[in-house]
Write a protein that holds these residues in place. Structure first.
Motif, mmCIF file in Angstrom:
data_model
loop_
_atom_site.group_PDB
_atom_site.id
_atom_site.type_symbol
_atom_site.label_atom_id
_atom_site.label_comp_id
_atom_site.label_asym_id
_atom_site.label_seq_id
_atom_site.Cartn_x
_atom_site.Cartn_y
_atom_site.Cartn_z
ATOM 1 N N THR A 25 -0.012 -10.205 -106.955
ATOM 2 C CA THR A 25 1.269 -10.077 -107.656
ATOM 3 C C THR A 25 1.276 -8.837 -108.538
ATOM 4 N N TRP A 26 0.192 -8.615 -109.256
ATOM 5 C CA TRP A 26 0.115 -7.474 -110.167
ATOM 6 C C TRP A 26 0.037 -6.163 -109.395
ATOM 7 N N ILE A 27 -0.612 -6.177 -108.232
ATOM 8 C CA ILE A 27 -0.733 -4.950 -107.448
ATOM 9 C C ILE A 27 0.613 -4.537 -106.861
ATOM 10 N N TRP A 28 1.258 -5.485 -106.136
ATOM 11 C CA TRP A 28 2.501 -5.105 -105.482
ATOM 12 C C TRP A 28 3.613 -4.854 -106.493
ATOM 13 N N SER A 29 3.633 -5.605 -107.604
ATOM 14 C CA SER A 29 4.688 -5.403 -108.598
ATOM 15 C C SER A 29 4.511 -4.075 -109.332
ATOM 16 N N PHE A 30 3.239 -3.642 -109.512
ATOM 17 C CA PHE A 30 3.010 -2.326 -110.110
ATOM 18 C C PHE A 30 3.564 -1.226 -109.216
ATOM 19 N N LEU A 31 3.244 -1.299 -107.909
ATOM 20 C CA LEU A 31 3.741 -0.281 -106.988
ATOM 21 C C LEU A 31 5.260 -0.314 -106.884
ATOM 22 N N ALA A 32 5.824 -1.526 -106.808
ATOM 23 C CA ALA A 32 7.276 -1.657 -106.699
ATOM 24 C C ALA A 32 7.965 -1.157 -107.964
ATOM 25 N N PHE A 33 7.435 -1.519 -109.137
ATOM 26 C CA PHE A 33 8.032 -1.056 -110.388
ATOM 27 C C PHE A 33 7.982 0.462 -110.475
ATOM 28 N N ASP A 34 6.844 1.050 -110.118
ATOM 29 C CA ASP A 34 6.696 2.494 -110.224
ATOM 30 C C ASP A 34 7.681 3.216 -109.305
ATOM 31 N N LEU A 35 7.918 2.656 -108.115
ATOM 32 C CA LEU A 35 8.882 3.245 -107.192
ATOM 33 C C LEU A 35 10.305 3.105 -107.725
ATOM 34 N N VAL A 36 10.660 1.924 -108.227
ATOM 35 C CA VAL A 36 11.990 1.724 -108.804
ATOM 36 C C VAL A 36 12.205 2.667 -109.986
ATOM 37 N N TYR A 37 11.169 2.805 -110.815
ATOM 38 C CA TYR A 37 11.285 3.705 -111.964
ATOM 39 C C TYR A 37 11.533 5.140 -111.498
ATOM 40 N N TYR A 38 10.837 5.568 -110.446
ATOM 41 C CA TYR A 38 11.028 6.927 -109.942
ATOM 42 C C TYR A 38 12.495 7.181 -109.636
ATOM 43 N N TRP A 39 13.126 6.253 -108.899
ATOM 44 C CA TRP A 39 14.523 6.475 -108.513
ATOM 45 C C TRP A 39 15.475 6.315 -109.691
ATOM 46 N N ALA A 40 15.190 5.377 -110.579
ATOM 47 C CA ALA A 40 16.017 5.247 -111.781
ATOM 48 C C ALA A 40 15.954 6.529 -112.606
ATOM 49 N N HIS A 41 14.753 7.082 -112.735
ATOM 50 C CA HIS A 41 14.562 8.314 -113.502
ATOM 51 C C HIS A 41 15.220 9.496 -112.791
ATOM 52 N N ARG A 42 15.023 9.575 -111.499
ATOM 53 C CA ARG A 42 15.617 10.695 -110.748
ATOM 54 C C ARG A 42 17.131 10.671 -110.835
ATOM 55 N N TRP A 43 17.729 9.514 -110.607
ATOM 56 C CA TRP A 43 19.185 9.425 -110.682
ATOM 57 C C TRP A 43 19.692 9.664 -112.103
ATOM 58 N N SER A 44 18.843 9.420 -113.090
ATOM 59 C CA SER A 44 19.237 9.686 -114.469
ATOM 60 C C SER A 44 19.353 11.180 -114.761
ATOM 61 N N HIS A 45 18.767 11.989 -113.901
ATOM 62 C CA HIS A 45 18.928 13.443 -114.010
ATOM 63 C C HIS A 45 20.017 13.969 -113.086
ATOM 64 N N GLU A 46 20.400 13.187 -112.109
ATOM 65 C CA GLU A 46 21.299 13.682 -111.076
ATOM 66 C C GLU A 46 22.727 13.169 -111.197
#
Length: 375
Positions: free
Chosen positions: A83-104
């Protein structure tokens, strides 16, 4: 459910000690890494963000728990390592797109821009957060609830991600062997905060640089970084910082003739303007500044050091009031909470009043970037 306010309250003294240590280290190495006004403004942004998040983040976490309970495709066990492994990877990916769209995207840049407004780059900059950012990112975070990430795990992933990103806001650490280009580092994040043309829209990662490499936004640090935003920094006002970009967009939305443009302005790429407004009031091309644009305060402009002393005292008052709020948030009734929010806000506005410099002649163009995202 874990108390996010308690986690923030526990970490705050550590952050302040690290900021003090970095300032001491920079002074010892004769590096001009800090200015009092800039650092107080950055921390004022953080104080106001945490103050408002007593309400906004609590609402987001309650919504997350509801989605997890009623809409999750499956519910992962919080005591499972997987749970901690997959949720870390999933959170990090979601954060990437949230952050990217926050600039775009204009309206998302509006809630993220405060983090980039400082023309310094130090550990105090890490505390300079957008007060409404996580609330606007909440719909993306709900994807994790649908995928079955338990609320307690999500809170820890969110908090640890923010804590990790604290140390990468520094100019005093160069490239880090072994992890450079794999994990987010000070060198990679300096690029992200720079307004140099070559660095715009790069290195969005939270922890893993994997996503930037995968989606083509990774770049290594090369030419010296110039920090800040291309236009629209609010000087020393940590409260107004949260509304600087929405005010620019609102100004254009009011002046444009087409109702379609009044609406789509908020959802177009950062810096997009309606054609009629851009023709009537064009923004000048951006030129990389040779030095900092925001330096003067009342004290440095001949107003006397007593203004700086007053700003420090008001800042201390804001810190103490905010500490009372987040420490006792779970037990306070609504009215005392609102009273403390108002008191913190007033103290921070007084800080800005004490620091502000005499207004320069008004520029002819609105405060906004010429044609790219302002970060």
């Amino acid at each position: 459910m874990l108390d996010n306010n308690a986690l923030v309250a526990a970490a705050t003294p550590v952050f302040l000690l690290m900021i003090a240590a970095e300032a001491w280290w920079a002074a010892r190495r004769r590096i001009q890494a800090y200015s009092l006004a800039d650092s107080m403004t950055s921390m004022a942004c953080g104080i106001w963000t945490v103050t408002l998040e007593v309400f906004t983040k609590s609402a987001m976490l309650l919504a997350y728990a509801w989605v997890f309970t009623h809409c999750a495709l499956w519910q992962s066990a919080p005591d499972s390592a997987w749970t901690w492994i997959w949720s870390f990877l999933a959170f990090d990916l979601v954060y990437y797109w949230a952050h990217r769209w926050s600039h775009e995207i204009n309206f998302l840049w509006a809630v993220h821009a405060p983090h980039h407004q400082s023309e310094e780059f130090n550990l105090s900059t890490a505390l300079r957060q957008g007060a409404f950012q996580d609330a606007f990112h909440a719909p993306l975070f709900m994807l994790l609830a649908v995928l079955g990430c338990p609320p307690g795990v999500f809170i820890i992933q969110l908090t640890l991600s923010k804590f990790y990103q604290f140390w990468i806001h520094t100019r005093l650490i160069g490239r880090v062997p072994l992890i450079e280009g794999i994990l987010n580092t000070p060198s990679a994040h300096r690029v992200h905060h720079a307004v140099n043309d070559v660095y715009l829209d790069r290195n969005y990662a939270a922890t893993l640089m994997l996503w930037d490499r995968l989606f083509g936004t990774y770049i290594e640090e090369g030419e010296p970084c110039v920090y800040g935003v291309r236009k629209g920094a609010p000087g020393w006002n940590g409260v107004w910082a949260q509304f600087a970009w929405p005010a620019v967009m609102w100004h254009d939305a009011v002046r444009t003739a087409r109702w379609r443009d009044k609406l789509q302005l908020w959802f177009r790429r950062t810096g997009w303007r309606p054609a009629d407004v851009a023709a009537a009031d064009p923004w000048p091309p951006f030129e990389l500044p040779a030095g900092r644009l925001y330096v003067a305060t009342r004290a440095s402009s001949g107003g006397g050091k007593h203004w700086t002393v007053a700003a420090v005292l008001c800042f201390i008052a804001a810190v103490l009031l905010q500490n009372q709020l987040i420490t006792h948030a779970a037990s306070l009734a609504l009215l005392p909470k609102l009273a403390l929010v108002a008191a913190v806000t007033a103290a921070l506005l007084l800080v800005a009043y004490c620091l502000r410099a005499p207004a320069p002649p008004a520029p002819s163009a609105a405060s906004a970037p010429a044609n790219t995202s302002a970060g």
